[in-house]
Design an enzyme around this catalytic site. Structure first.
Site, short mmCIF file in Angstrom:
data_model
loop_
_atom_site.label_atom_id
_atom_site.label_comp_id
_atom_site.label_asym_id
_atom_site.label_seq_id
_atom_site.Cartn_x
_atom_site.Cartn_y
_atom_site.Cartn_z
CG HIS A 1 -13.66 1.11 -0.78
ND1 HIS A 1 -12.84 1.61 -0.02
CD2 HIS A 1 -12.99 1.18 -2.09
CE1 HIS A 1 -11.93 2.05 -0.61
NE2 HIS A 1 -11.70 1.87 -1.84
CG HIS B 1 -11.91 -1.36 -5.57
ND1 HIS B 1 -11.89 -0.35 -6.33
CD2 HIS B 1 -11.19 -1.47 -4.54
CE1 HIS B 1 -11.14 0.59 -5.47
NE2 HIS B 1 -10.64 -0.09 -4.26
#
Length: 133
Positions: free
Chosen positions: A99, A101
């Site tokens: 992922h 951010h």
């Protein structure tokens, strides 16, 4: 992955505040909200970290990150932002589903990201040789 919280959000098994979704990725608000508007951009296919993601998926994710970053800065009145990914525990990775951010910034004190200057004790020639062998 059966116990992956991000896979559960992707599969709509648990709720998430989804701000973007397409066939390749999903973006949702991070529960921690390290800063106001903190958003995660996540591939729908499970990869443990950036080292496993194929280049086409990675390229797509960063286009989405760019577009969402513009929207977040505008809509949340942020003054800037950090884009960050962590790989492995030593780097702070707690969810082992790749992922990215997006961390909107409003002032320089709400989030502590420090880069230590080690130039006095690092031999750049040695590092260069190691990386380019």
């Amino acid at each position: 992955m059966d116990n992956c919280i991000f896979c559960k959000i992707i599969n709509k098994e648990i709720p998430g505040k989804i701000v973007y979704e397409d066939d390749i990725c999903i973006a949702f608000l991070d529960l921690s909200q390290a800063t106001y508007g903190h958003t995660l951009v996540v591939p729908k296919k499970h990869f443990s970290n950036i080292l496993e993601v194929d280049n086409d998926t990675l390229s797509h994710l960063f286009v989405v990150v760019k577009d969402l970053s513009k929207k977040i800065i505008s809509k949340c009145n942020a003054k800037g932002l950090n884009v960050l990914t962590n790989t492995n525990e030593v780097a702070g990775q707690t969810v082992h589903h790749f992922h990215i951010h997006i961390l909107p910034r409003y002032d320089s004190h709400e989030l502590d990201i420090n880069f230590t200057d080690n130039s006095e004790k690092t031999d750049l020639d040695e590092v260069y040789e190691e990386i380019t062998k």
